[in-house]
Design a protein around this motif. Structure first.
Motif, mmCIF file in Angstrom:
data_model
loop_
_atom_site.group_PDB
_atom_site.id
_atom_site.type_symbol
_atom_site.label_atom_id
_atom_site.label_comp_id
_atom_site.label_asym_id
_atom_site.label_seq_id
_atom_site.Cartn_x
_atom_site.Cartn_y
_atom_site.Cartn_z
ATOM 1 N N ALA B 215 1.041 -0.824 0.040
ATOM 2 C CA ALA B 215 -0.149 0.396 0.015
ATOM 3 C C ALA B 215 0.468 1.193 -0.256
ATOM 4 O O ALA B 215 0.554 2.404 0.251
ATOM 5 C CB ALA B 215 -0.559 0.105 1.274
ATOM 6 N N ALA B 218 1.772 2.609 -3.360
ATOM 7 C CA ALA B 218 -0.037 2.690 -3.776
ATOM 8 C C ALA B 218 0.222 3.964 -5.356
ATOM 9 O O ALA B 218 -0.008 3.532 -6.214
ATOM 10 C CB ALA B 218 -1.008 3.185 -3.444
ATOM 11 N N ARG B 222 -5.855 2.561 -6.016
ATOM 12 C CA ARG B 222 -7.037 2.841 -5.205
ATOM 13 C C ARG B 222 -5.849 1.245 -4.397
ATOM 14 O O ARG B 222 -5.241 0.203 -5.108
ATOM 15 C CB ARG B 222 -7.995 1.594 -4.947
ATOM 16 N N VAL B 223 -6.022 1.517 -2.792
ATOM 17 C CA VAL B 223 -5.913 0.167 -1.757
ATOM 18 C C VAL B 223 -7.360 -0.276 -1.996
ATOM 19 O O VAL B 223 -8.032 0.155 -0.937
ATOM 20 C CB VAL B 223 -5.054 1.242 -0.629
ATOM 21 N N ALA B 233 -1.970 -2.600 -3.080
ATOM 22 C CA ALA B 233 -2.485 -0.996 -4.077
ATOM 23 C C ALA B 233 -3.395 -1.993 -5.350
ATOM 24 O O ALA B 233 -2.374 -3.119 -5.531
ATOM 25 C CB ALA B 233 -1.106 -0.606 -4.314
ATOM 26 N N THR B 234 -4.024 -1.239 -5.394
ATOM 27 C CA THR B 234 -4.662 -2.421 -7.021
ATOM 28 C C THR B 234 -3.837 -1.324 -8.618
ATOM 29 O O THR B 234 -4.061 -0.684 -9.374
ATOM 30 C CB THR B 234 -5.973 -1.911 -7.190
ATOM 31 N N ARG B 235 -2.383 -1.789 -8.416
ATOM 32 C CA ARG B 235 -1.315 -1.614 -9.455
ATOM 33 C C ARG B 235 -0.445 -2.904 -10.459
ATOM 34 O O ARG B 235 -0.844 -3.869 -9.122
ATOM 35 C CB ARG B 235 -0.438 -0.605 -8.361
ATOM 36 N N TYR B 249 -2.533 1.004 -12.781
ATOM 37 C CA TYR B 249 -3.706 1.626 -12.025
ATOM 38 C C TYR B 249 -4.819 0.996 -12.089
ATOM 39 O O TYR B 249 -5.622 1.148 -13.473
ATOM 40 C CB TYR B 249 -3.529 2.803 -10.897
ATOM 41 N N ARG B 261 -3.054 12.055 -0.134
ATOM 42 C CA ARG B 261 -1.442 11.643 -1.163
ATOM 43 C C ARG B 261 -0.233 12.866 -1.092
ATOM 44 O O ARG B 261 0.610 12.732 -1.239
ATOM 45 C CB ARG B 261 -2.203 10.859 -2.022
#
Lengths: 187, 325
Positions: B215, B218, B222-223, B233-235, B249, B261
């Protein structure tokens, strides 16, 4: 002495690490897209000859080393030290066993060598790429074996032992490549 | 590093390489035209700069004619902020193929000015976008095989350590068992990045999508909680033969989180004594207006061309590398 930050690193830069002078052999910039930059450096310890890799962060800096290479003439050895002279200043330098290392077996009086000085003291000696040395000991030559075929050991005037063709005889002068330690030709 | 200008007039890439590069650029445009993704060319010169602490912008000076007031502007390191403002304004799915700039980055894999392909797909998540990245990359590198692995499994397989659970002490100890890196650092990501770049990446063969980043990495993804309950992380990133090629991402759409952030990046810059640049608050305003649910990715086109041509140095695939530009 100057300090260098990692963005000034380059091949050949001489720096102090863990108390020893080192030379940078290869410098690689490592930068993940989102992460911080690193500098990966291959270094040669100029005292021990050891080559290894160290990684630096981008904001690190290190002290430079007062190291330079100088052409000098080999004068003589007294058994403990090997003595050299800068042909321009006539200043003399003495290298000990550790500094001369394996190069000792190629040292012929009057030859030009490269002496690496750290704080004005010799730390390594690079002999000429080619030296001409006399054979002082080898088995008798074999007639008719001049073209190809086997080899035999020969002891040279400096004590070095090299593989030579069978036709080589005691008293002959040979050309040797000091980088490989191999016989090249008769001189 | 060879950043000093050289005086040769000749290009660093052969004309044959440039011809093949042109064909790849053209095929990329065809790829998006076939999918009804609109090309945009947002401004490269902006009043604001990227926030990522470890990406530095090149500053440019603007003088209004007749004025002695100099204005600092920034060459964009990616078109992300501008493209997201277009998405919030209703542009739909868009792509951009153009130049971006990153200060200080010169190596056989980096040119400070490089060509980036960035695209956003409305209604996609990162899994769907990975499928599309795969399709695009395979259209250029047809013989490639591409697999997917989580960041955790990658570390477990290569180094037998869980990168999410391990402490800074454990990560740094593992690092130092393999790498001579005597510096101190209390940021676990420094050690994770070292392990990744020095030990894992060089061992990656063929194509590998890595997903489920920590995270803390990120950026603008998103996390969410993964199947083990850890926040990730949606990475994703795509590596091809160890070369970092693309970063994508499932995009953050929460304006308040976005503002947080940007501020956190700025604080980290301050802590690390990195340059403070104006942050893009218009991005926050755009998210407040509403960014559609979307996924986005940036891909290094020069590196893609390197892979297609078997080139080992980026200079061989761009007309004039940095020191000759």
């Amino acid at each position: 002495m100057a300090t260098y930050s990692s963005n000034q690193f380059k091949n050949g830069l001489k720096v102090m690490l863990d108390g020893d002078p080192c030379s940078m052999v290869d410098v690689e910039f490592v930068k993940p897209g989102k992460g911080q930059a690193f500098t990966r450096v291959r270094l040669r310890n100029l005292i021990s000859g050891r080559v290894w890799e160290r990684t630096f962060k981008s904001n690190e800096s290190i002290e430079g080393a007062d190291v330079m290479d100088q052409d000098m003439e080999y004068l003589y050895s007294d058994g403990e030290m090997w003595h050299f002279m800068d042909p321009n200043s006539f200043e003399q330098f003495a290298a000990d066993k550790a500094a001369i290392g394996d190069s000792a077996k190629w040292m012929k009086e009057g030859d030009k060598c490269i002496i690496t000085l750290w704080n004005n003291n010799p730390i390594s000696v690079t002999p000429p790429n080619f030296v001409e040395l006399e054979v002082v000991e080898t088995d008798p030559g074999l007639k008719g074996d001049t073209a190809q075929g086997g080899s035999k050991p020969a002891t040279l005037s400096t004590g070095a032992v090299v593989r030579v063709p069978l036709f080589i005889e005691r008293g002959q002068k040979l050309k040797i490549d000091t980088r490989t330690g191999e016989y090249v030709s008769r001189a | 590093m060879s950043a000093a200008p050289d005086h040769h007039w000749e290009p660093t890439a052969s004309i044959e390489h440039l011809r093949r590069r042109a064909a790849i650029l053209s095929s990329i445009r065809d790829f998006f035209a076939a999918r009804q993704v609109m090309e945009v060319d947002t401004q490269i010169l902006s009043h604001c700069a990227v926030s990522d602490p470890f990406i530095d912008s090149i500053e440019a000076n603007f003088n209004l004619i007749g004025s002695d007031q100099m204005q600092s502007l920034y060459l964009q390191t990616s078109p992300e902020f501008a493209m997201k403002r277009l998405l919030a304004a209703g542009a739909g799915s868009i792509y951009q193929l153009g130049k971006v700039f990153r200060n200080g980055e010169v190596s056989p894999r980096h040119n400070p000015e490089f060509t980036m392909l960035e695209w956003y797909r409305i209604g996609f998540d990162h899994w769907q976008l990975m499928n599309e990245v795969e399709a695009l990359v395979l259209s250029v590198l047809p013989d490639l095989t591409i697999r997917r692995i989580s960041y955790r499994d990658l570390f477990l397989n290569h180094l037998d350590i869980d990168p999410h659970q391990a402490s800074v002490a454990q990560l740094s100890r593992l690092c130092r068992a393999h790498i001579d890196a005597p510096f101190e650092d209390d940021d676990p990501d420094t050690w994770r990045n070292l392990l990744m770049s020095h030990l894992i990446e060089p061992a990656l063969e063929e194509g590998v999508f890595v997903y489920g980043f920590p995270a803390s990495q990120a950026a603008l993804a998103r996390v969410e909680r993964d199947e083990t309950g850890i926040e990730v992380a949606t990475r994703f990133e795509l590596f091809v033969d160890g070369l970092e090629l693309a970063n994508g991402y499932y995009e953050l759409t929460d304006a308040a989180e976005q503002a947080r952030r940007l501020a956190a990046d700025q604080q980290q810059r301050e802590r690390l004594q990195l340059p403070q640049r104006p942050t893009e608050q218009r991005l926050v305003a755009a998210l407040q207006q509403g960014l559609p649910e979307c996924a986005g990715v940036a891909l290094g086109v020069d590196r893609l061309v390197m892979l297609a041509l078997g080139a080992s140095d980026i200079a061989q695939v761009i007309p004039f590398a940095f020191n000759r530009a």
